[in-house]
Every structure is written in structure tokens, then in C-alpha cells.
Design a protein around this motif. Sequence first.
Motif: not given
Length: 352
Positions: A235-252
Motif C-alpha cells: 500500500w505504501l508503494s502504491l501511495a508513493f507512486l501516485l504521489e510522484s505522478l502528482m508531483l510531476a503532472y500537477l503544476p504548482a
Amino acid sequence: MDMTDQTHPQPGPFVAAWQHLWRKERPWLAFAVILLVVSVIDPAQFGPSVAKVVNALVSIAPFLAVSILIAAWAGATGADNLIARAFTGAPAMMILMGALAGGLSPFCSCGVIPLIAALLAIGVPLAPVMAFWLASPLMDPSMFVLTAGVLGLEFAVAKTLIAIGMGVAGGGIVHLVIRAGGLANPLREGIGNGGCGGAKVRAPKPPVWAFWHDPARVTKFRQEGIKTFLFLLKWLSLAFLLESLMLAYLPAQLVTQTLGGTGLAPIAIATLVGVPAYFNGYAALPLIGTLMEQGMQAGAGMAFLIAGGVTSLPAAIAVWALVRFRVFALYIAISLGGAFASGLLFHFWTLL
């Protein structure tokens, strides 16, 4: 031929294996599919996402190790009975202590997940656990110092009080719902043996502290440790993967523009944006500091930090993994309501 005499055909080995995999290992399947899609659509992002997952898991490894050992030790010695009973005496005091421990402990939203999983798995009541769960991601000693340095001492003190208040309020709400007959069997199947305020009191047995002299208890220690480790890892692996994609694709910049403005609307917007926000508590401080320098009201900044902290992606996925939907929905509702109320209170406080 009498069709009623026919038995249903058994699935083949491949189908049976796939059904088992889908039932038990959906996080790993989702993890693999997401990485596959990323490797095809944006190969350059594959490496950074994998690195994010690995680095995040390494960073919380001490929390994982300690929590897994505690859970395995409690199961092997029988101390889990004592721990569970310690949280059944005085609900109000346990809720308050859970909120205080959460608001003052050095656990981030990721580090607290293994501990919460262990508490729920050994039967600690849901109300004090929820109090700890809500308060813990919002504040810790290092967060307090950094918040005071970036946003000021008043902001840091207010956020600490809000963290404890959120824990007490959330734990109290859960306790009242349980007393009213709701939230029966709140944990997902296979997670512990209950965790609500009315957790079953098991037959008392004296703990066996030197469990290593009993081969059966040693086996249980090993099995519980492996089971807890694998559950948290997927579950943590999936969570951190999704977090990395949000960092990459959702502009600050999009988040920054959305939180601008005056009045009460920015507080509501900040609350809603903060829930899926990809910023952790530390990364969000410079953003909020910049926005406040540009005229963003302090209440909106507080609402964003509270909503984002309590419902950070790893924490939210952990809640989803551990509890049933109705508990998860209540968790989100408390987070939203608490964040909005906190923003309003802090806004009016700054106007005094």
C-alpha cells in the motif's frame, strides 16, 4: 439431462491464480499497471517515479521496522491483550491522550501509518486511534520549528492547538457514532480482530514475555512480522507512486492561482484543494508563505495545511486499506469539516 445435477465448472489454474491475485494483491497490480502506462506514455518519468518510491520507503524504514516488530512481538507474547484492554477503560481520557500524543509526537503522515496499522490490528479502540491518526500528521517538533520560522510563532502555536483539537473532535465523533450503534466491524476483512469502542474482550491469558522459548510463538512472531511488512509495503508503494505522478503532472502554479483572493471563499477552496494536494507538510510551508506575502489570508493557508496534512495521499490510502468505506468517508468528512473550521477560526483570530 437434468441440469440441476450439473456442478459449476471449476476455474482453470490460470484463472484461479488470477482471481487470487486480484483479490489479495490489487495494490501490486495497480502499481505494475501504472508503471507500465508511464513507461509507454512518458518513459522519462519512469525512473524518477521508481526512485521516489524507493527513497520514500527507505526514509520511513525505521518507522516500519519498529512498528512491525511491535506488532509481531505483541502477537507472539500475548501482550496485545493487555494493550487492547488499556484502551477500553476511559474513552474520553484515551481520546485526549491519543490526540496529545499525535500532536506532539515526531511522526509524519507516512511514519504514523505503520503504527496505526499495528494499533488497529491488535484491537485498540477506533476512537483514540482516530484521534491519534488525525492529529499526528499535522504537527511534530521539527514541523513546529520550521512552521514558526516560515510562517511565524503564532501560526505554529495555532496549528499545534488545531492538531490536538482535530484529534479530540474526530475521536469524540467516532466514539459517539459507535455508541449510537454505527461503525460495527470498522476494519476490512483480515485486519486484526476489531478496533471499535466495543472491541471484544478476549479471554485473558498471561503474557509470555520470553516467547523465544516457545517454538509456536516464535513461528507466530515471524508470520505476523512478514504479514504486516508485506501489507504495508504494497500500500505504501502504491501511495508513493501516485504521489510522484502528482508531483510531476500537477503544476504548482495552478494550486497557487486557485488559492488567491479574499473573503471566506478562499478558505473553502483551500480546504478542497488541500485534500488531494501533493505537498507534504514541509514542502507546503514555503508555498503558503509566498502566498501569504502576496496577500493570501492566513485562514486559507491554515485550511490548506490542515486539509493537506490530514488527507495526504499516503495517509488517505492507508485509511482506505485498513478500514471499511463508511469509516473512510467519516475520516474524509472530519478532515474537510475540521480544516474549514480551523481556517475560519484562525481567520477571525487574526482579525482581533
